[in-house]
Write a protein that holds these residues in place. Structure first.
Motif, PDB file in Angstrom:
ATOM      1  N   TYR A  71      43.801  34.728  38.751  1.00 53.91           N
ATOM      2  CA  TYR A  71      43.997  35.861  39.661  1.00 53.91           C
ATOM      3  C   TYR A  71      42.666  36.260  40.287  1.00 53.91           C
ATOM      4  CZ  TYR A  71      45.157  40.593  41.244  1.00 53.91           C
ATOM      5  OH  TYR A  71      45.336  41.724  42.002  1.00 53.91           O
ATOM      6  N   GLN A  72      42.716  36.497  41.594  1.00 55.04           N
ATOM      7  CA  GLN A  72      41.521  36.944  42.314  1.00 55.04           C
ATOM      8  C   GLN A  72      41.874  38.136  43.187  1.00 55.04           C
ATOM      9  OE1 GLN A  72      39.885  33.640  44.461  1.00 55.04           O
ATOM     10  NE2 GLN A  72      39.498  32.421  42.624  1.00 55.04           N
ATOM     11  N   SER A  73      40.938  39.041  43.313  1.00 55.37           N
ATOM     12  CA  SER A  73      41.168  40.224  44.138  1.00 55.37           C
ATOM     13  C   SER A  73      39.854  40.631  44.792  1.00 55.37           C
ATOM     14  CB  SER A  73      41.711  41.370  43.274  1.00 55.37           C
ATOM     15  OG  SER A  73      41.811  42.563  44.024  1.00 55.37           O
ATOM     16  N   GLU A  74      39.947  41.148  46.016  1.00 54.51           N
ATOM     17  CA  GLU A  74      38.741  41.611  46.708  1.00 54.51           C
ATOM     18  C   GLU A  74      38.117  42.801  45.983  1.00 54.51           C
ATOM     19  OE1 GLU A  74      39.812  42.384  50.736  1.00 54.51           O
ATOM     20  OE2 GLU A  74      40.269  40.288  51.191  1.00 54.51           O
ATOM     21  N   ASN A 159      50.906  34.648  43.133  1.00 54.16           N
ATOM     22  CA  ASN A 159      49.455  34.633  43.338  1.00 54.16           C
ATOM     23  C   ASN A 159      49.099  33.827  44.589  1.00 54.16           C
ATOM     24  OD1 ASN A 159      46.903  35.419  42.519  1.00 54.16           O
ATOM     25  ND2 ASN A 159      46.582  33.625  41.234  1.00 54.16           N
ATOM     26  N   ASN A 162      45.719  33.346  46.644  1.00 52.62           N
ATOM     27  CA  ASN A 162      44.605  32.558  46.111  1.00 52.62           C
ATOM     28  C   ASN A 162      44.826  31.051  46.213  1.00 52.62           C
ATOM     29  OD1 ASN A 162      43.101  34.869  45.261  1.00 52.62           O
ATOM     30  ND2 ASN A 162      44.495  35.102  43.532  1.00 52.62           N
ATOM     31  N   TYR A 163      45.891  30.655  46.914  1.00 54.06           N
ATOM     32  CA  TYR A 163      46.168  29.232  47.096  1.00 54.06           C
ATOM     33  C   TYR A 163      46.218  28.898  48.581  1.00 54.06           C
ATOM     34  CZ  TYR A 163      47.518  29.070  42.162  1.00 54.06           C
ATOM     35  OH  TYR A 163      47.519  29.147  40.794  1.00 54.06           O
TER      36      TYR A 163
END
Length: 200
Positions: A71-74, A159, A162-163
């Motif tokens: 998981y990625q988030s700004e 998610n 992020n892909y």
């Protein structure tokens, strides 16, 4: 010459006995899958403990979860949110489904290709094991693989930010390929069963 006793095992020649005994070479493979199952159980509990710790505010556990699910988030992730929880839970479900697949291969494969387990009448005998054969096992494995693929696809879509689009398209195409493969296996099995009944 004395007639063979009813129910007595037929006497095999040396070559036939050797070839038939070679089925036991699969035993280390099934034992290896049991060890793989143990690794999955350990991994499941590690992730579950991290989830519980993160729910109580453990930042290190949260960082491990975020890293494991990709998981990625700004914005900086300072606590569990719905997306992270969903991704972790789907990862846990994924482990359970793969574990189910392993059980199916271990128990069904051993019963079909190595030796009888002698579970007739046992209260915990799996329902599907009573009529398992190589053909049924293939269909059940294909169905289980579709379920696992569905979980992976759902995790990717949740998610999706992020892909890349290419990854999303290819995962969808592969999942559809699994669906068609399972349908083809089930159809081929049905045709073979009908052909066998027609010849009887």
């Amino acid at each position: 010459m004395k007639p063979e006793l009813s129910g007595a095992a037929p006497k095999l020649g040396p070559l036939s006995a050797l070839i038939f005994a070679s089925r036991w070479l699969q035993l280390p493979l099934y034992l290896g899958l049991i060890l793989a199952q143990a690794v999955y159980v350990f991994n499941f509990w590690v992730e579950l403990v991290h989830l519980i710790e993160a729910a109580f505010g453990d930042q290190h556990a949260l960082e491990l979860l975020v890293k494991n699910v990709g998981y990625q988030s700004e914005a900086a992730v300072t606590g569990l949110n719905e997306t992270i929880i969903m991704l972790v839970v789907l990862a846990l479900i994924d482990v359970v489904m793969i574990s189910n697949l392993l059980i199916m291969v271990i128990v069904g494969g051993y019963e079909t290709f190595v030796s009888r387990l002698g579970l007739e009448g046992h209260p915990d005998q799996p329902e599907w094991l009573s009529h398992v054969n190589a053909s049924v096992l293939k269909v059940k494995l294909a169905t289980a693989i579709i379920g696992i693929s569905s979980i992976h696809l759902l995790k990717t879509f949740i998610n999706a930010a992020n892909y890349s689009e290419k990854v999303l398209i290819w995962q969808t195409v592969i999942h559809i390929a699994f669906l068609f493969s399972a349908l083809a296996i089930a159809l081929a099995d049905r045709v073979m069963v009908h052909a066998q009944h027609a010849n009887d």
